[in-house]
Every structure is written in structure tokens, then in C-alpha cells.
Motif scaffolding. Structure first.
Motif, mmCIF file in Angstrom:
data_model
loop_
_atom_site.group_PDB
_atom_site.id
_atom_site.type_symbol
_atom_site.label_atom_id
_atom_site.label_comp_id
_atom_site.label_asym_id
_atom_site.label_seq_id
_atom_site.Cartn_x
_atom_site.Cartn_y
_atom_site.Cartn_z
ATOM 1 N N ASP A 249 0.986 -1.439 -0.121
ATOM 2 C CA ASP A 249 -0.019 0.029 -0.179
ATOM 3 C C ASP A 249 0.888 1.317 -0.004
ATOM 4 O OD1 ASP A 249 -2.567 -1.355 -0.098
ATOM 5 O OD2 ASP A 249 -2.811 -1.034 1.639
ATOM 6 N N SER A 250 1.934 0.905 0.454
ATOM 7 C CA SER A 250 3.051 2.703 0.516
ATOM 8 C C SER A 250 3.842 2.548 -1.466
ATOM 9 C CB SER A 250 4.078 1.717 1.387
ATOM 10 O OG SER A 250 4.863 0.656 1.900
ATOM 11 N N HIS A 251 3.354 1.660 -1.540
ATOM 12 C CA HIS A 251 4.355 1.771 -2.497
ATOM 13 C C HIS A 251 3.753 3.261 -3.796
ATOM 14 C CE1 HIS A 251 5.159 0.671 -7.291
ATOM 15 N NE2 HIS A 251 6.138 -0.251 -7.097
ATOM 16 N N PRO A 252 4.681 3.815 -4.303
ATOM 17 C CA PRO A 252 4.316 5.402 -4.958
ATOM 18 C C PRO A 252 3.621 5.080 -5.589
ATOM 19 C CG PRO A 252 6.579 4.537 -5.238
ATOM 20 C CD PRO A 252 6.216 3.352 -4.139
ATOM 21 N N GLN A 253 3.055 4.417 -6.721
ATOM 22 C CA GLN A 253 2.284 3.845 -8.259
ATOM 23 C C GLN A 253 0.748 3.893 -7.236
ATOM 24 O OE1 GLN A 253 5.484 2.296 -10.617
ATOM 25 N NE2 GLN A 253 3.605 2.275 -11.678
ATOM 26 N N SER A 254 0.465 3.571 -6.315
ATOM 27 C CA SER A 254 -0.084 2.936 -5.648
ATOM 28 C C SER A 254 -1.767 4.195 -5.554
ATOM 29 C CB SER A 254 -0.585 2.513 -4.208
ATOM 30 O OG SER A 254 -1.911 2.293 -3.419
ATOM 31 N N VAL A 255 -2.749 4.803 -5.920
ATOM 32 C CA VAL A 255 -3.631 5.215 -6.038
ATOM 33 C C VAL A 255 -5.309 4.783 -4.962
ATOM 34 C CG1 VAL A 255 -3.206 6.365 -7.719
ATOM 35 C CG2 VAL A 255 -4.482 4.677 -8.220
ATOM 36 N N ALA A 256 -4.584 3.983 -4.428
ATOM 37 C CA ALA A 256 -5.810 3.686 -3.279
ATOM 38 C C ALA A 256 -6.941 4.633 -2.254
ATOM 39 C CB ALA A 256 -5.569 2.562 -2.197
ATOM 40 N N HIS A 365 -13.769 10.549 23.203
ATOM 41 C CA HIS A 365 -13.474 9.810 24.621
ATOM 42 C C HIS A 365 -15.292 9.692 24.347
ATOM 43 C CE1 HIS A 365 -12.866 6.834 27.550
ATOM 44 N NE2 HIS A 365 -13.705 7.290 27.767
ATOM 45 N N PRO A 366 -16.325 8.427 24.693
ATOM 46 C CA PRO A 366 -15.777 7.607 24.297
ATOM 47 C C PRO A 366 -15.164 7.417 23.345
ATOM 48 C CG PRO A 366 -18.225 7.729 24.853
ATOM 49 C CD PRO A 366 -17.781 8.715 24.858
ATOM 50 N N MET A 367 -14.463 6.191 22.670
ATOM 51 C CA MET A 367 -13.870 5.949 21.208
ATOM 52 C C MET A 367 -14.527 5.769 19.930
ATOM 53 S SD MET A 367 -10.899 3.503 21.660
ATOM 54 C CE MET A 367 -11.134 2.298 22.272
ATOM 55 N N ARG A 368 -14.501 6.572 18.912
ATOM 56 C CA ARG A 368 -14.733 5.856 18.107
ATOM 57 C C ARG A 368 -14.573 5.147 16.648
ATOM 58 N NH1 ARG A 368 -19.692 9.883 17.778
ATOM 59 N NH2 ARG A 368 -20.063 9.385 15.408
ATOM 60 N N PHE A 369 -15.274 5.042 15.536
ATOM 61 C CA PHE A 369 -13.260 3.986 13.921
ATOM 62 C C PHE A 369 -12.522 4.762 14.364
ATOM 63 C CE2 PHE A 369 -18.480 2.503 14.073
ATOM 64 C CZ PHE A 369 -18.465 1.422 14.123
ATOM 65 N N TYR A 370 -12.465 5.639 14.730
ATOM 66 C CA TYR A 370 -11.246 6.406 13.876
ATOM 67 C C TYR A 370 -9.884 6.198 15.158
ATOM 68 C CZ TYR A 370 -12.442 7.953 8.984
ATOM 69 O OH TYR A 370 -12.479 8.089 7.709
ATOM 70 N N ASN A 371 -10.202 6.763 15.577
ATOM 71 C CA ASN A 371 -9.255 6.912 16.679
ATOM 72 C C ASN A 371 -9.166 4.977 16.919
ATOM 73 O OD1 ASN A 371 -11.665 7.343 17.892
ATOM 74 N ND2 ASN A 371 -10.259 7.236 19.838
ATOM 75 N N ALA A 399 -11.869 0.391 8.303
ATOM 76 C CA ALA A 399 -10.271 -0.544 8.038
ATOM 77 C C ALA A 399 -9.755 -0.682 6.867
ATOM 78 C CB ALA A 399 -10.711 -2.014 9.136
ATOM 79 N N ARG A 400 -10.624 -0.935 6.217
ATOM 80 C CA ARG A 400 -10.617 -1.217 4.564
ATOM 81 C C ARG A 400 -9.083 0.292 4.074
ATOM 82 N NH1 ARG A 400 -15.039 -0.604 1.498
ATOM 83 N NH2 ARG A 400 -15.569 -3.037 1.390
ATOM 84 N N ASN A 401 -9.935 1.238 4.654
ATOM 85 C CA ASN A 401 -8.868 2.838 4.224
ATOM 86 C C ASN A 401 -8.007 2.615 4.534
ATOM 87 O OD1 ASN A 401 -10.780 2.286 1.519
ATOM 88 N ND2 ASN A 401 -12.275 3.926 2.749
ATOM 89 N N ILE A 402 -7.614 2.485 5.970
ATOM 90 C CA ILE A 402 -6.610 2.572 7.224
ATOM 91 C C ILE A 402 -6.000 1.340 7.553
ATOM 92 C CG2 ILE A 402 -7.055 3.346 9.863
ATOM 93 C CD1 ILE A 402 -9.386 4.719 9.320
ATOM 94 N N ILE A 403 -6.300 0.478 7.479
ATOM 95 C CA ILE A 403 -5.609 -0.200 8.024
ATOM 96 C C ILE A 403 -4.380 -0.865 6.678
ATOM 97 C CG2 ILE A 403 -4.348 -2.643 8.653
ATOM 98 C CD1 ILE A 403 -5.763 -0.930 10.880
ATOM 99 N N ASP A 404 -3.148 -0.040 6.492
ATOM 100 C CA ASP A 404 -2.606 -0.692 5.598
ATOM 101 C C ASP A 404 -1.884 -1.470 5.045
ATOM 102 O OD1 ASP A 404 -2.402 2.089 4.418
ATOM 103 O OD2 ASP A 404 -0.495 2.847 5.151
#
Length: 565
Positions: A249-256, A365-371, A399-404
Motif C-alpha cells: 500500500d506504500s508503493h508510490p504508484q498506488s492510488v488507493a 472519548h468514548p472512542m469512535r471508529f477512527y481513533n 478499516a479497508r482504508n486505514i489499515i495498510d
């Protein structure tokens, strides 16, 4: 000397490389599981056939060999069908072997124990369905099922074995001769040279080319060839969720991180192991440019033109297609994409990544999805070899977008159908087939579909950590019910138990349980669980107001209309 059908099934499976069976015992296949285990096949026993089937499907995806699910007759068979259908839709090779009642009684509808015409019931949901009617056909039937599951476009195969066939006997020498190992089960299918030239011509003429990588590309295990083609041409690539990590996902050509811009402006699109189904908006405008030209590599020519015209179809297996493309582009290089196209994508990628960092830096706080997901991300960035399983609505979309993902086939999720309940089965298969740690990121609703398999994870002492993002509801847990059926209002249809302590499930079965309310607690719990390499469950308490209905698919959940008189 004689042998029976139980031993012949096991011998035929072993001859064709099956070393693990996922299943749930009962009439008439209990002794088949015992025989398999005593013969050296690992048997993983589940609490529900659907999870066993999902595990077999995931095993097939990870190994390119059909995973095997073993079920009882009647209701057990039916419980396995959703996983069989899901495997076929996702193009995962698997075989569901189910015991069944005697044909003479079933066919006359005389009322046998759990009688059901399982063969015909399975046909609509499988790539193929077969019944073995004689002990001497067991070797042939297993070979046919294995080849069918793997060859061409992979899929699910149903294999019906009546109990009376399992108990039949035959001479040992004849039995041994009836078993064979299939040769070259998934033969290469090379694309036609003119098809390769046509595809590269379309790419060469493009001003804004794009490569879309689907889970079929990940399944093909043609990782090096795909990377070589992407980097040789310089074309930006967009990975679908289960293709993440095929290139990092860190590849420079990735446009995710610039997905919307990439697909709305691309004028030539090379689909590698991806289909123009609902996950890609069926290739339609306005999501895609009206003048976009599609090139598609697929082993099944019938897939072409299913939604949009395919101007350059490439029929063949992904490995052979990529090898042919590389050879041709090496001999006849094409121009790299225009600088303004790549720079636009990189600017959008940088801007969106900056916005993502801002969201992850928030600490409500309480936590939400992003943190919460930010804390998981921080831990997994240090452990790229961990397999990630993901399901839910918001839990999946975010998670699809946040977790590399940095390594191929290290992310498994709901796939083409977007079906819930795959989580524990997929997690178990990933741990069993790879021996590596697994983190299953689950919405609390999605977890409920297969949550009892926590006992299975603990029983087999698998290195699986389940993280439940618990906002107490389907989508969210703060909906207020309207009207009342009883004197005390029932919860709204989307509301679950926000105070649920899921971690106690793991503790009940001998695993480690954690209840966390802050990102710091989540980071510590996940780090400790992974370090232990033992079963663990983390209940992550979120704000019940966190989340949106249907994730990004609210348009598919029709809203009610208001009428007046």
C-alpha cells in the motif's frame, strides 16, 4: 483383504494433497472424520457448518488447493451451502463433502432420517455438484471434484456421499487401483498474441491509464510478474480490498487514497483479476469516465462484456497473461503515463492522506471508529506479516482504508457478496494454513454471525486475536425505537447490547480477554495478545453514536416513504 468407503475417501484426498479438513461431525460422517485424523489428515472441528465452509474457502484462496469442508446430512448440509455459494461467487476453490441418506428411500420420499435431495439442492450454489453412488467410484469422484474446483475459474464443488456408500467394502488391491492423483489440475491458458498486442496498443494510446488489481490477481500468486509490469510501465494501480499488499500500500504508484479521482478520470483501464460488478460501479458513468476503455484479463471469456464493452479481452490465467504482457512491453516499450495525470493523482493522494492523519489524530472519548482503528494500525505497522481478517459495515469500510497491507494475500474480507459471518472461519483457516498470527477486525454485529467459533479458536490454541469494534448496534447503537409493541418499548431494529462484554467469551474457553475504552489500552492489549501467540479477544468499547447506516452502501437500503391521507 478388504477396505471400506471411509478409508477410500481419505486415501483419495491424501493422494490429491489434502492435509486438512474443516467440518462438523454427525450422522453419517463421524467415522470419516475419525479415519481422516488417524490417517494423518488434520481435522478442525467447528461449532457451525457455515464457519467450517468459510474456513475451507479461505484455505482454497490462500493455497490454490481446494479446501475441504465436511458436513452431516440434511440440516448440516444446508448450513454449509451459504459458504459453498460464497466460495463460488468469490472464485475460491473448495469442496463440500456431505453425507446423505439412502437414495432408495429419499427418491421415493419415504421419510428417511434427514432425507433431502442434497445433490439437486446444491446445484444452483456450486460450480458443480456430484454424487458418488458406489464405493468403487470414490477415487474417481474425489479426483473429479478436485479438478473441477481448481481448473478454469475456481469455485465451490459439492460432493454427495450417501452413508451406505461409506460403509461399502471392496478388495484392497482393487481399492488402491481406483485412487489416483490428478495431473496438472489448473493448466496454463496462454493469451493469444494478437490479444496482447491489442491490449498494449490501447494502453499506449491512453492519456490517463489505470490498472485495477482484484482478488483474482492475488489468488494467482503471480506477484513478481504483476509488480514488474506495473513498475515497467509506470501506470498507476488501484488495488481492490483483497488485492491490497499484492504491491505494498506504500508503493508510490498506488492510488488507493485517490480512488475516486482515478476511476472518474481514467481513459484506459486494465482489469487484472477484477470484475466490473457492483464493487466497481459496473463500470458505469458517472463513477467512471464516459469514454473509458476497458481491457480485462480473465480466465473465463464469458466474463467479458458482462457490464461494459471490453475493447481488449485477454483470455488466460493471470500468470500467463502477465508474462505475455511483460515480454511484449519489453520488446516494444510503451510510453509512460503523462506527468500531469500522475501528478494529479499524487496530489489527491497526498491531500487525502493528510486528511486521514487528521482524523486518526482525533481522540474522542468514548472512542469512535477512527481513533480505535488508528491504534490497531499503529500496532500492525510494526507487524506486516500478520494476517488481517475484516468484516462489518463501518468496521469494514473504514478499516479497508486505514489499515495498510504490505504483503500479498494478508487481507481477507467479505469479498464479492459482502457477506457477513466469514470472520471466524477465515481467521481459523489463515492461522491453520499459514501458522502466522491473525487479527480479525470485527463489527459487533458481524461477529455475532460466527462468534461461537471463539471456542474453536481456543480449543485448537490458534494464534488468532479478535478485535470487536463494539458500538452496540447494526451500523450504530443509538437508534430510538418508534412506537411500541409492548408496554415497555423493545429496542430499535438496529440496536444490540452496547454493554456486551465479549471478552468474557474468550475467557470462558481458556483464551485471553481484554476490555478496552481508550486507544492506549487497545494498543497495549493488541500488542500483548500478538506477543503471546495465543487466542485472544479484545472488546473495544465505542460510542454507540459512532457509525453510519450501511457503511458506504446506504443507497442499497431503501428508505421508507411517508404517506398521508
Amino acid at each position: 483383504m478388504t477396505t471400506d468407503g471411509f478409508h477410500l475417501v481419505v486415501a483419495a484426498l491424501q493422494a490429491n494433497g489434502v492435509d486438512t479438513i474443516y467440518g462438523l461431525v454427525g450422522i453419517p460422517i463421524t467415522d470419516l472424520a475419525r479415519t481422516a485424523q488417524s490417517s494423518g489428515i488434520r481435522y478442525i472441528g467447528f461449532r457451525h457448518e457455515s464457519s467450517a465452509g468459510n474456513a475451507a474457502a479461505a484455505a482454497g484462496y490462500l493455497t490454490q488447493r481446494p479446501g475441504v469442508c465436511l458436513t452431516t446430512s440434511g440440516p448440516g448440509f444446508l448450513n454449509g451451502l451459504p459458504a459453498l455459494a460464497n466460495a463460488t461467487t468469490n472464485c475460491f476453490p473448495m469442496i463440500q463433502i456431505s453425507g446423505s441418506s439412502g437414495r432408495a428411500i429419499v427418491d421415493l420420499q419415504r421419510g428417511d432420517y434427514q432425507d433431502l435431495d442434497q445433490l439437486n439442492a446444491a446445484r444452483p450454489f456450486a460450480k458443480a455438484a456430484y454424487r458418488i453412488g458406489r464405493v468403487e467410484d470414490i477415487g474417481r469422484g474425489i479426483a473429479r471434484a478436485v479438478r473441477t474446483a481448481i481448473s478454469g475459474r475456481p469455485g465451490g464443488v459439492y460432493l454427495d456421499i450417501p452413508g451406505e456408500v461409506l460403509s461399502q467394502t471392496m478388495e484392497t488391491a482393487a481399492a488402491a487401483a481406483s485412487v489416483w492423483q490428478i495431473v496438472d489440475p489448473a493448466p496454463r491458458q496462454l493469451p493469444a498474441p494478437d490479444a496482447v498486442e491489442r491490449a498494449l496498443h490501447v494502453l499506449a494510446q491512453a492519456q490517463r491509464p489505470l490498472i485495477v488489481l482484484g482478488k483474482g490477481a492475488a489468488y494467482a500468486q503471480a506477484d513478481n510478474a504483476i509488480r514488474e509490469f506495473v513498475e515497467t510501465t509506470g501506470i498507476p494501480f488501484l488495488p481492490m480490498s483483497m488485492a491490497k499488499g499484492l504491491l505494498p500500500d506504500s508503493h508510490p504508484q498506488s492510488v488507493a487514497a485517490a480512488r475516486s479521482l482515478a476511476i472518474s478520470r481514467a481513459d484506459a483501464v486494465l482489469l487484472i483479476g477484477a470484475r466490473l460488478n457492483w464493487l466497481l460501479g459496473h463500470g458505469e458513468s458517472p463513477q467512471w469516465a464516459a469514454d473509458a476503455k476497458f481491457i480485462q484479463a480473465d480466465i473465463a471469456a464469458s466474463e467479458f462484456d458482462s457490464n461494459q464493452p471490453i475493447v481488449a479481452p485477454l483470455t488466460g490465467d493471470i500468470g500467463s497473461v502477465m508474462a505475455a504482457l511483460i515480454q511484449e512491453v519489453t520488446e516494444h516499450p510503451i510510453s509512460v503515463p503523462a506527468a500531469d495525470w500522475t501528478s494529479q493523482l499524487q496530489e489527491r493522494r497526498s491531500a487525502n492522506n493528510a486528511k486521514m492523519r487528521e482524523r486518526l489524530a482525533e481522540n474522542p472519548h468514548p472512542m469512535r471508529f477512527y481513533n480505535a482503528l488508528g491504534a490497531i494500525r499503529a500496532v500492525l505497522q510494526q507487524k506486516p506479516d500478520v494476517y488481517v481478517i475484516n468484516e462489518g459495515a463501518n468496521a469494514l469500510d473504514l478499516a479497508r482504508n486505514i489499515i495498510d497491507i504490505e504483503l500479498p494475500r494478508h487481507r481477507l474480507d467479505t469479498g464479492t457478496w459482502g457477506v457477513m459471518g466469514i470472520g471466524m472461519g477465515y481467521a481459523i483457516a489463515a492461522a491453520v494454513e499459514t501458522g502466522r498470527p491473525v487479527v480479525a477486525i470485527e463489527g459487533d454485529s458481524a461477529f455475532g454471525f460466527s462468534g461461537m467459533e471463539i471456542e474453536t479458536i481456543c480449543r485448537y490454541r490458534l494464534p488468532v486475536t479478535v478485535v470487536i469494534l463494539n458500538n452496540g448496534g447494526v451500523y450504530r447503537g443509538d437508534e430510538i425505537p418508534s412506537g411500541s409493541v409492548t408496554s415497555e418499548k423493545d429496542p430499535a431494529p438496529t440496536v444490540l447490547n452496547a454493554g456486551a462484554r465479549h471478552e468474557l467469551l474468550a475467557q470462558a474457553f481458556g483464551g485471553q480477554g481484554y476490555h478496552v475504552t481508550t486507544p492506549a489500552e487497545l494498543t497495549a492489549a493488541l500488542s500483548e495478545a500478538l506477543a503471546s501467540n495465543r487466542p485472544a479477544l479484545i472488546d473495544c468499547e465505542l460510542d454507540p453514536s459512532a457509525g453510519v447506516e450501511s457503511g458506504h452502501l446506504a443507497n442499497l437500503n431503501p428508505a421508507k416513504t411517508t404517506t398521508s391521507s
